[in-house]
Design an enzyme around this catalytic site. Structure first.
Site, PDB file in Angstrom:
ATOM      1  N   GLY A 172       0.824  -1.215   0.000  1.00 30.58           N
ATOM      2  CA  GLY A 172       0.000   0.000   0.000  1.00 30.58           C
ATOM      3  C   GLY A 172       0.856   1.261   0.000  1.00 30.58           C
ATOM      4  CB  THR A 224      -8.222   7.504  10.158  1.00 25.70           C
ATOM      5  OG1 THR A 224      -8.756   8.581   9.399  1.00 25.70           O
ATOM      6  CG2 THR A 224      -9.367   6.864  10.933  1.00 25.70           C
ATOM      7  CG  ASP A 225      -8.095  12.628   9.345  1.00 25.53           C
ATOM      8  OD1 ASP A 225      -8.061  11.473   8.877  1.00 25.53           O
ATOM      9  OD2 ASP A 225      -8.365  13.634   8.644  1.00 25.53           O
ATOM     10  CG  ASP A 278      -8.073 -11.528   4.594  1.00 30.37           C
ATOM     11  OD1 ASP A 278      -8.265 -10.673   5.493  1.00 30.37           O
ATOM     12  OD2 ASP A 278      -8.859 -11.720   3.657  1.00 30.37           O
ATOM     13  CB  ILE A 279      -5.797  -8.599   9.213  1.00 30.51           C
ATOM     14  CG1 ILE A 279      -6.755  -7.586   8.575  1.00 30.51           C
ATOM     15  CG2 ILE A 279      -4.352  -8.232   8.913  1.00 30.51           C
ATOM     16  CD1 ILE A 279      -6.613  -6.177   9.172  1.00 30.51           C
ATOM     17  CE1 TYR A 339     -11.048   4.090   7.257  1.00 30.81           C
ATOM     18  CE2 TYR A 339     -11.269   6.466   7.552  1.00 30.81           C
ATOM     19  CZ  TYR A 339     -10.465   5.344   7.407  1.00 30.81           C
ATOM     20  OH  TYR A 339      -9.098   5.461   7.428  1.00 30.81           O
ATOM     21  CE1 TYR A 381     -13.770  -1.940   1.174  1.00 29.08           C
ATOM     22  CE2 TYR A 381     -15.412  -1.643   2.890  1.00 29.08           C
ATOM     23  CZ  TYR A 381     -15.080  -1.770   1.558  1.00 29.08           C
ATOM     24  OH  TYR A 381     -16.064  -1.707   0.600  1.00 29.08           O
TER      25      TYR A 381
END
Ligand SMILES: NC(=O)c1ccc[n+]([C@@H]2O[C@H](COP(=O)([O-])OP(=O)(O)OC[C@H]3O[C@@H](n4cnc5c(N)ncnc54)[C@H](OP(=O)(O)O)[C@@H]3O)[C@@H](O)[C@H]2O)c1
Length: 286
Positions: free
Chosen positions: A10, A98-99, A33-34, A122, A58
């Site tokens: 990534g 993430t923010d 695959d986690i 998300y 994701y």
């Protein structure tokens, strides 16, 4: 210290692999695959790391809203699987977040001490992942924002905001960009270096905000991209409401600041380096 990186193909993963060098184990979806704990544990036992870095997610935000089950399977239960393995094998866990765990109600930067309140599937799934990661005794939950790096984001079809603007400059006369959504752009190579520093310094476990210094609206960001590349495209302002797309809410202000680490270089300086890496785009506007 042996490092294993999940999500190694990534945008951030590729930079982490460069920063940690050939000794690290670079794993991606075709290796593990986690969501699959048995195969995951087997793969990690085989490569025997002491530190596991998880960038896998994701994170196509509208898709997460449509398919929250998948968002939770990867971003929350996937991290629970990593937690279980880290506890069983005595590994440290670095988990990328993430923010978007914040609601954007503030007008000054969010620090590690601010209380998250995500607005969309998300953000909720990533916050759940953070809670699992924090159950590992040595954990670093690293929140990024507006990531850009040469690989582009795999989850977004190999693109990022800078690539989208360069593409617009090549193909359009004008583009409208949000002028009331503010964030802290993060250059993937700078984030990778900072993550290594946090690990190697033996920093206290916890949440860390890692972004380039400064803040901007997406419109400011686009203006700087066009200024630096000499692109002639006309840039219009777009004003967003928090309810951007049907049923999807996005935070309007997610500037991050760290109370724990010194500031990184400015996002403008990092953008300059990035654009010189994207030399095909540069040549176009010379
Ligand atoms: N991009 C941003 O603007 C941004 C902003 C803030 C935070 N973040 C966070 O930063 C992290 C990295 O972002 P990025 O842009 O580098 O992501 P990316 O380019 O999409 O890379 C993620 C990698 O993980 C792999 N992956 C996905 N699901 C997996 C699974 N179940 N098991 C194993 N591997 C899996 C992907 O493979 P496939 O491509 O085959 O699915 C991909 O190679 C994410 O955690 C994201 O939430 C990103």
């Amino acid at each position: 210290m042996k490092i294993a990186i999940i999500g190694a193909r990534g945008q951030l993963g590729q930079e982490l692999v460069k920063v940690f060098g050939p000794g690290c184990a670079a794993l991606d979806i075709e290796d593990v695959d986690i969501r699959e704990p048995v195969g995951l544990r087997r793969a990690l036992e085989r490569c025997g790391p002491s530190v596991l870095i998880n960038t896998a997610a994701y994170h196509n935000v509208p898709e997460c809203e449509k398919d929250p089950g998948r968002a939770f399977a990867v971003n929350a239960i996937g991290v629970k699987n990593l937690r279980d393995i880290c506890l069983a094998l005595d590994l440290a866990l670095v988990h990328i977040s993430t923010d978007y765990v914040f609601d954007g109600q503030k007008s000054v930067p969010y620090t590690e001490e601010d209380v998250p309140n995500p607005l969309n599937a998300y953000g909720v799934s990533k916050l759940a992942g953070e809670f699992f990661a924090r159950q590992v005794p040595i954990h670093y939950v690293v929140r990024l924002a507006g990531l850009f790096g040469v690989a582009g984001s795999a989850a977004k079809g190999g693109t990022n905001f800078v690539k989208l603007m360069l593409e617009a400059a090549r193909t359009k006369d004008r583009v409208a960009v949000s002028s009331n959504i503010f964030s802290s752009p993060t250059y993937a190579p700078d984030a990778a270096v900072r993550i290594r520093e946090i690990i190697e310094a033996g920093s206290p476990p916890g949440v860390y905000h890692v972004t380039n210094d400064g803040a901007c609206s997406w419109h400011d960001f686009a203006a700087e991209i066009f200024r630096r590349t000499g692109a002639a495209i006309k840039l219009d302002e777009r004003i967003e409401t928090p309810e951007l797309e049907s049923g999807l809410r996005r935070p309007l202000y997610t500037v991050l600041r760290s109370l724990k680490t010194r500031p990184m270089r400015s996002w403008q300086e990092a953008l300059g380096e990035y654009l010189s890496e994207e030399d095909a785009a540069f040549k176009k506007f010379e």
